[in-house]
Design a protein around this motif. Structure first.
Motif, PDB file in Angstrom:
ATOM      1  N   SER A  83       0.836  66.111  -6.928  1.00 28.34           N
ATOM      2  CA  SER A  83       1.713  66.736  -5.928  1.00 28.34           C
ATOM      3  C   SER A  83       1.539  68.238  -5.840  1.00 28.34           C
ATOM      4  O   SER A  83       2.025  68.857  -4.901  1.00 28.34           O
ATOM      5  CB  SER A  83       3.179  66.422  -6.245  1.00 28.34           C
ATOM      6  OG  SER A  83       3.401  65.038  -6.207  1.00 28.34           O
ATOM      7  N   SER A 137       2.921  63.151 -10.143  1.00 32.78           N
ATOM      8  CA  SER A 137       3.175  64.444  -9.498  1.00 32.78           C
ATOM      9  C   SER A 137       2.444  65.557 -10.240  1.00 32.78           C
ATOM     10  O   SER A 137       1.711  66.337  -9.645  1.00 32.78           O
ATOM     11  CB  SER A 137       4.675  64.729  -9.435  1.00 32.78           C
ATOM     12  OG  SER A 137       5.223  64.768 -10.745  1.00 32.78           O
ATOM     13  N   GLN A 190       5.640  59.183  -9.240  1.00 28.33           N
ATOM     14  CA  GLN A 190       5.776  60.631  -9.444  1.00 28.33           C
ATOM     15  C   GLN A 190       5.827  61.015 -10.934  1.00 28.33           C
ATOM     16  O   GLN A 190       5.094  61.887 -11.377  1.00 28.33           O
ATOM     17  CB  GLN A 190       7.039  61.137  -8.736  1.00 28.33           C
ATOM     18  CG  GLN A 190       6.880  61.283  -7.231  1.00 28.33           C
ATOM     19  CD  GLN A 190       6.178  62.556  -6.839  1.00 28.33           C
ATOM     20  OE1 GLN A 190       6.673  63.660  -7.052  1.00 28.33           O
ATOM     21  NE2 GLN A 190       5.004  62.430  -6.247  1.00 28.33           N
ATOM     22  N   TYR A 242       6.406  56.489  -4.589  1.00 33.53           N
ATOM     23  CA  TYR A 242       7.089  57.659  -5.142  1.00 33.53           C
ATOM     24  C   TYR A 242       7.946  57.268  -6.344  1.00 33.53           C
ATOM     25  O   TYR A 242       7.899  57.915  -7.390  1.00 33.53           O
ATOM     26  CB  TYR A 242       7.960  58.296  -4.058  1.00 33.53           C
ATOM     27  CG  TYR A 242       8.544  59.630  -4.415  1.00 33.53           C
ATOM     28  CD1 TYR A 242       7.904  60.808  -4.059  1.00 33.53           C
ATOM     29  CD2 TYR A 242       9.754  59.722  -5.104  1.00 33.53           C
ATOM     30  CE1 TYR A 242       8.440  62.047  -4.381  1.00 33.53           C
ATOM     31  CE2 TYR A 242      10.302  60.955  -5.433  1.00 33.53           C
ATOM     32  CZ  TYR A 242       9.642  62.115  -5.079  1.00 33.53           C
ATOM     33  OH  TYR A 242      10.177  63.340  -5.404  1.00 33.53           O
ATOM     34  N   SER A 294       2.952  59.640  -3.211  1.00 31.81           N
ATOM     35  CA  SER A 294       3.411  60.674  -2.281  1.00 31.81           C
ATOM     36  C   SER A 294       4.401  60.140  -1.251  1.00 31.81           C
ATOM     37  O   SER A 294       5.022  60.913  -0.528  1.00 31.81           O
ATOM     38  CB  SER A 294       2.219  61.280  -1.530  1.00 31.81           C
ATOM     39  OG  SER A 294       1.356  61.946  -2.415  1.00 31.81           O
TER      40      SER A 294
END
Length: 555
Positions: A83, A137, A190, A242, A294
């Motif tokens: 991320s 992430s 994430q 996510y 994402s």
């Protein structure tokens, strides 16, 4: 073949550059960065360059693709992005490269310095061959050819699987209950991680606040733990969004668990699931499932090629799998996901398999497989009787046993021009029409009368007719509509009135209305053309009356 221009960032590229792409990945917080590999195994990047994630050695954005020389000629086998974003890339020889955001040591080089260019990740991976990579992430994972899992980077929730919450600056093997297991696939949400082992078991660790580990609770897990809810099934594919996850079994059954705020579990509601729950039970066998960390979007492909999506769809919540018109799960993320990113390193290579439509298109005018020749203007077009009979009522009638044409190997066509008739036949094979507006509506020519200096525009009475005339004669309504679209796109002041005349002659009401409005909107210029004054008297009279009713002649 997947069309990469469905991702907005690739619309910046020209046809020649696009044709060179073999693999590609769109990433970033807004889908504003891209990396692609050419047929020559050269690696190019372009886009916004947040956190130096393009690896070009600087912080500059670029809309012109730049080559990463250090990766040139090395076959890329796996790629993932975080991320920050940060990038992990594995090559066929087992080498691992990383660059981009590095505030949490997610590049695995022992520092927190930004990685402006690709560097080899070697710490604790010497003599190891990396076959797959995955990014959360701000944490990273790598899978080796011997089935070992390594993780590093941000570890606030235990996503590195080390048993603590201290960040991990270099790759560390994820062991405990994975110690004697052979992992075959790794994925990240994430802030959590999953691994699939060779006997179909799934293990999870890291953040579990939404139940994304599928362990039946919502407590974080600092070391790998087997998903008991999948006991008794053999999983062959895992993916993570996510904060949700999906698992596909060898029987084509699909399970989902974790966060469900956007309906991304496909359970018809928005309640989180702490344990795997089977979905799409009323559908046929699932063969592929898709998600990426994402997004809150999910997709699946069934045995017959149907593609479903659910979850976040351009701001809306789709709580049940919805059948799309796509043929691959990748297109779901191009068109529906926010951001518009790719869920995997995408291959654009042609499959050996051709669809029926592609096969038909390839065989048009192929003398090697054709069983009939049509001769127009002294030129031949090679066709297949069976295709013509299937696609057109005119030919179905023609090739009856009591018609002479049914016995011929060559049929002469004299009422239409070569270009018009070829376009018609090509339409039967492809559903598309490519020809100029003049050929669509019928050829015209000008001459000067004996009594006037003004050129006279005359429709050829005995000469070649246009494709619109052919479509009308053969009762091909779809072709008639396509011709009208071509004519509309090609209308000009000079030809507008002759087009109006043709529309009236062929009873094409929609086209007639379009041409009439065009003539009225450009009335002064149209009335000065030859076509306006030399057209059929009744049509001219009707036009003047109709235009008058529209107020065209008011001051």
């Amino acid at each position: 073949m997947v069309d990469v221009t469905k991702w907005p960032i690739f619309s910046l590229m020209g046809p020649e550059d696009l044709s060179s792409i073999r693999k590609a990945c769109v990433f970033g917080s807004s889908g504003n960065e891209a990396i692609y590999i050419t047929h020559d195994d050269e690696v190019y990047v372009f886009g916004l360059n947040c956190s130096s994630c393009l690896g070009t050695g600087d912080t500059q954005s670029t809309i012109v693709p730049k080559k990463l020389d250090i990766l040139g000629g090395r076959k890329v086998v796996s790629l993932s992005y975080g991320s920050g974003p940060h990038i992990l890339l594995a090559t066929e020889d087992g080498a691992l490269f990383a660059w981009g955001h590095n505030n949490y040591s997610q590049l695995g080089n022992g520092t927190t310095n930004q990685g402006v260019a690709p560097v080899t990740v070697s710490a604790n991976l010497l003599n190891k061959k990396v076959t797959e990579v995955a990014c959360g992430s701000h944490h990273s994972m790598a899978l080796t050819d011997s089935g070992e899992v390594y993780a590093w980077g941000y570890n606030n929730c235990g996503q590195v699987g080390s048993g603590s919450t201290a960040n991990q600056p270099t790759p560390r093997r994820v062991s405990t209950c994975l110690q004697n297991k052979v992992a075959v696939s790794i994925v990240c949400s994430q802030t959590s991680s999953l691994a699939l082992v060779d006997n179909g078991e799934v293990y999870g660790w890291g953040y579990n606040g939404n139940g994304q580990l599928g362990l039946g609770n919502n407590g974080n897990q600092l070391t790998p733990c087997r998903l008991g809810g999948l006991q008794g099934v053999c999983v062959q594919q895992i993916v993570s969004g996510y904060a949700h996850s999906l698992a596909l079994t060898d029987k084509g059954l699909l399970y989902a668990w974790g966060s469900n705020t956007y309906g991304q579990l496909g359970t018809s509601n928005k309640s989180n699931q702490l344990s795997p729950i089977q979905i799409m039970t009323d559908k046929e066998r699932v063969v592929e499932v898709a998600a990426c960390h994402s997004t809150h979007t999910s997709a699946a492909k069934t045995q017959s090629g149907q593609v479903y999506m659910w979850g976040q769809c351009r701001g809306q919540c789709v709580v049940l799998p919805h059948l799309t018109h796509f043929t691959c799960t990748d297109d779901v993320f191009a068109c529906f996901a926010t951001p518009s990113v790719m869920w995997r390193l995408l291959s654009t290579e042609h499959e050996d398999f051709l669809t029926v439509a592609q096969s038909l298109k390839r065989e048009f005018d192929n003398p090697e497989t054709a069983d009939l020749k049509l001769c127009i203007d002294g030129k031949y077009i090679h066709v297949h009787k069976a295709v013509l009979k299937i696609r057109c009522e005119h030919f179905r009638s023609m090739f009856q046993s009591h018609w002479n044409e049914d016995m011929k190997e060559v049929i002469e066509i004299d009422q239409f021009s070569y270009s018009v008739y070829r376009s018609f036949l090509e339409f039967l094979y492809t559903d598309n029409v490519e020809l100029p507006p003049e050929d669509a509506i019928g050829q015209t020519h000008t001459h000067t009368s004996d009594t006037s200096e003004m050129p006279v525009l005359i429709q050829c009475a005995c000469g070649p007719s246009g494709l619109l005339d052919l479509a009308t004669s053969y009762c091909e309504n779809r072709l008639k509509c396509l011709c009208q679209h071509i004519i509309k796109r090609g209308i000009t002041v000079e030809n507008a009135f002759s087009m109006l005349s043709a529309a009236v002659r062929y009873d094409a009401e929609d086209l007639e209305e379009f041409c009439f409005k065009f003539c009225v909107n450009h009335l002064t210029e149209v009335t000065q053309t030859a076509a306006f004054w030399q057209i059929d008297g009744n049509l001219l009279k009707d036009f003047i009356c109709r235009a008058s009713r529209c107020g065209a002649f008011k001051n």
